[in-house]
Design a protein around this motif. Structure first.
Motif, PDB file in Angstrom:
ATOM      1  N   ALA A 220      32.110   3.251  27.429  1.00 37.43           N
ATOM      2  CA  ALA A 220      30.926   2.548  27.477  1.00 37.43           C
ATOM      3  C   ALA A 220      30.840   1.163  27.818  1.00 37.43           C
ATOM      4  N   ALA A 221      31.980   0.566  27.282  1.00 40.56           N
ATOM      5  CA  ALA A 221      31.897  -1.071  27.355  1.00 40.56           C
ATOM      6  C   ALA A 221      32.609  -1.116  29.029  1.00 40.56           C
ATOM      7  N   LEU A 222      33.396  -0.311  29.404  1.00 49.83           N
ATOM      8  CA  LEU A 222      33.807  -0.641  30.877  1.00 49.83           C
ATOM      9  C   LEU A 222      32.473  -0.346  31.940  1.00 49.83           C
ATOM     10  N   ARG A 223      31.880   0.760  31.762  1.00 50.85           N
ATOM     11  CA  ARG A 223      30.653   1.056  32.330  1.00 50.85           C
ATOM     12  C   ARG A 223      29.761  -0.294  32.309  1.00 50.85           C
ATOM     13  N   GLU A 224      29.327  -0.867  31.301  1.00 52.61           N
ATOM     14  CA  GLU A 224      28.739  -2.007  31.154  1.00 52.61           C
ATOM     15  C   GLU A 224      29.104  -3.271  31.886  1.00 52.61           C
ATOM     16  N   ALA A 225      30.467  -3.615  31.630  1.00 53.71           N
ATOM     17  CA  ALA A 225      31.073  -4.713  32.386  1.00 53.71           C
ATOM     18  C   ALA A 225      31.007  -4.393  33.958  1.00 53.71           C
ATOM     19  N   TRP A 226      31.272  -3.135  34.145  1.00 53.68           N
ATOM     20  CA  TRP A 226      31.334  -2.977  35.583  1.00 53.68           C
ATOM     21  C   TRP A 226      29.980  -3.061  36.196  1.00 53.68           C
ATOM     22  N   GLN A 227      28.776  -2.542  35.628  1.00 54.56           N
ATOM     23  CA  GLN A 227      27.549  -2.889  36.018  1.00 54.56           C
ATOM     24  C   GLN A 227      27.312  -4.380  36.243  1.00 54.56           C
ATOM     25  N   ILE A 228      27.671  -5.077  35.087  1.00 52.29           N
ATOM     26  CA  ILE A 228      27.610  -6.693  35.332  1.00 52.29           C
ATOM     27  C   ILE A 228      28.417  -7.201  36.523  1.00 52.29           C
ATOM     28  N   LEU A 229      29.659  -6.950  36.759  1.00 51.13           N
ATOM     29  CA  LEU A 229      30.228  -7.673  37.639  1.00 51.13           C
ATOM     30  C   LEU A 229      29.955  -7.323  39.192  1.00 51.13           C
TER      31      LEU A 229
END
Length: 428
Positions: A220-229
């Motif tokens: 979940a954290a990676l999905r959110e981070a990747w959305q931001i990036l």
């Protein structure tokens, strides 16, 4: 296995000095690291022979097996030889063969050949030495075995380590496999192997096996981070996607927060402790990819003079730093400053993003001044740091709201005060 000479163009050098580089930079830097791995691979074979090591014959045979697999499945061999922990193992083995051959285990090349064959589903049977009751197959996982030597068999239908069945991913009796994290957003996908098993995965305070129940939080954290990036930092996202193929869980710091790390000997791996949220993870990845870029660049361009034991103040560290480490930190925080500069246009809590931008923009600018005054940069290093300074100078002129500016200055002054109490007056 072919080798090539590498040269960074003036245009790309200048672009990297500004903190960027994008996909093209990462492709060239990854090619440099690939060549380094091939040289180290050959160094293990030749070093074992020169040292008269008892495993020299096994190492040479494993090299030939790798070459045979490469003829039919080059991508599988590439995936193993360029795997981050393999770079660390090759480097360590070459150094041990030079300094203390009795400690070296060059016959470990057989495990690389076995891993490549398994990835290729190629027919192969090879005897491999084990260590402390286990056999590490880089990029795949770890088998628990009782014997000192065990036969690895690979077929198109599957593979075994002795009687242990190797699973493509996940666990089985006697086998622990590496798991994956995948995130997709805005037409781009990031795939990372979770390496929490290989003893050479990273020279850091690594955590143990990540519990299955914690994986959903990481995903979940990676999905959110990747959305931001991908949404707000597309060039950085491209660099991260091409730079990293492995994430290594690190131990959480005692005082809380998150720690992260990148090591030049394990190019392609990023270490992070459990991410508290996607924004923190996105900032950490933007930070660490700068380390990855600079470490690879310095394989072909020397930027600093040899360490003369001079130590300097770094606004992000509690200890005095040698010039090479100060340059690494400054380049990383140039990336952090750029991240928050872009993110503050989109951040709902604008005060936080503005303060982070001001804090690291100002601190990195001071570190660049220290580097330029150190007398320890090569001519190429002065060009590089001058490029960094030019970007920061333009950012220093950008307005920051007064509350955020006050927050940034307070934190900077508090850090410098603590540093002086511990280390004395900094060298500037």
């Amino acid at each position: 296995m072919s080798f090539r000479r590498h040269r960074i163009s003036d245009e790309l050098f200048t672009l990297m000095a500004s903190g960027g580089g994008g996909a093209e930079a990462m492709r060239q830097l990854a090619a440099i690291e690939r060549s380094k791995h091939l040289l180290l691979l050959r160094g293990v074979v030749l070093g074992a022979r020169t040292a008269g090591h008892p495993g020299a014959r096994d190492a040479a045979d494993a090299y030939e097996l790798l070459a045979a697999v490469q003829d039919k499945a080059p991508a599988a061999v590439e995936a193993v030889l360029c795997y981050p922990s393999v770079g660390a193992w090759l480097r360590t083995t070459v150094m041990e063969l030079e300094r203390d051959p009795a400690r070296a285990r060059p016959d470990g090349l057989a495990a690389l050949a076995a891993a490549a064959a398994i990835r290729a589903r190629a027919p192969l049977s090879v005897e491999v030495s084990t260590h402390d009751g286990s056999l590490v197959l880089p990029s795949l996982g770890v088998a628990s075995v009782a014997e000192d030597r065990v036969t690895v068999r690979s077929t198109p239908e599957g593979a075994r380590v002795g009687d242990v069945v190797i699973m493509p991913s996940g666990d089985a009796p006697g086998w622990r496999g590496l798991r994956r994290l995948t995130a997709s957003a805005n037409g781009h996908t990031l795939e990372l192997m979770v390496d929490d098993l290989d003893p050479h995965r990273m020279a850091a305070d690594v955590a143990g096996r990540l519990p299955d129940e914690e994986l959903p939080w990481w995903r979940a954290a990676l999905r959110e981070a990747w959305q931001i990036l991908t949404a707000h930092h597309p060039a950085t996202a491209d660099e991260i996607r091409l730079a990293y193929r492995v994430v290594t869980p690190l131990r959480e710091p005692e005082r809380g927060g998150q720690v992260s790390g990148t090591a030049s000997e394990t190019f392609g791996a990023v270490g992070v402790s459990a991410p508290p949220d996607g924004l923190t993870l996105a900032a950490a990845l933007a930070h660490e990819v700068q380390h990855a870029k600079l470490g690879a660049l310095q394989e072909v361009v020397r930027l600093t003079e040899p360490d003369d034991r001079s130590r300097f103040y770094a606004p992000w560290r509690d200890d005095p730093r040698p010039v090479a480490a100060l340059l690494q930190g400054a380049y990383a925080f140039l990336g952090v400053s750029g991240f928050w500069r872009r993110q503050r246009r989109h951040q709902q809590i604008a005060l936080y993003a503005d303060a982070e931008f001001a804090r690291w923009r100002d601190g990195t600018s001071k570190a660049v001044d220290t580097l330029m005054d150190s007398g320890l940069l090569t001519p190429a290093g002065r060009r590089f740091v001058t490029g960094m300074g030019r970007v920061l100078l333009s950012w220093l002129g950008e307005p920051v709201p007064a509350p955020a500016m006050a927050n940034a200055r307070h934190r900077a002054e508090r850090h410098l005060t603590r540093w002086r109490l511990a280390n004395g007056e900094p060298r500037v």
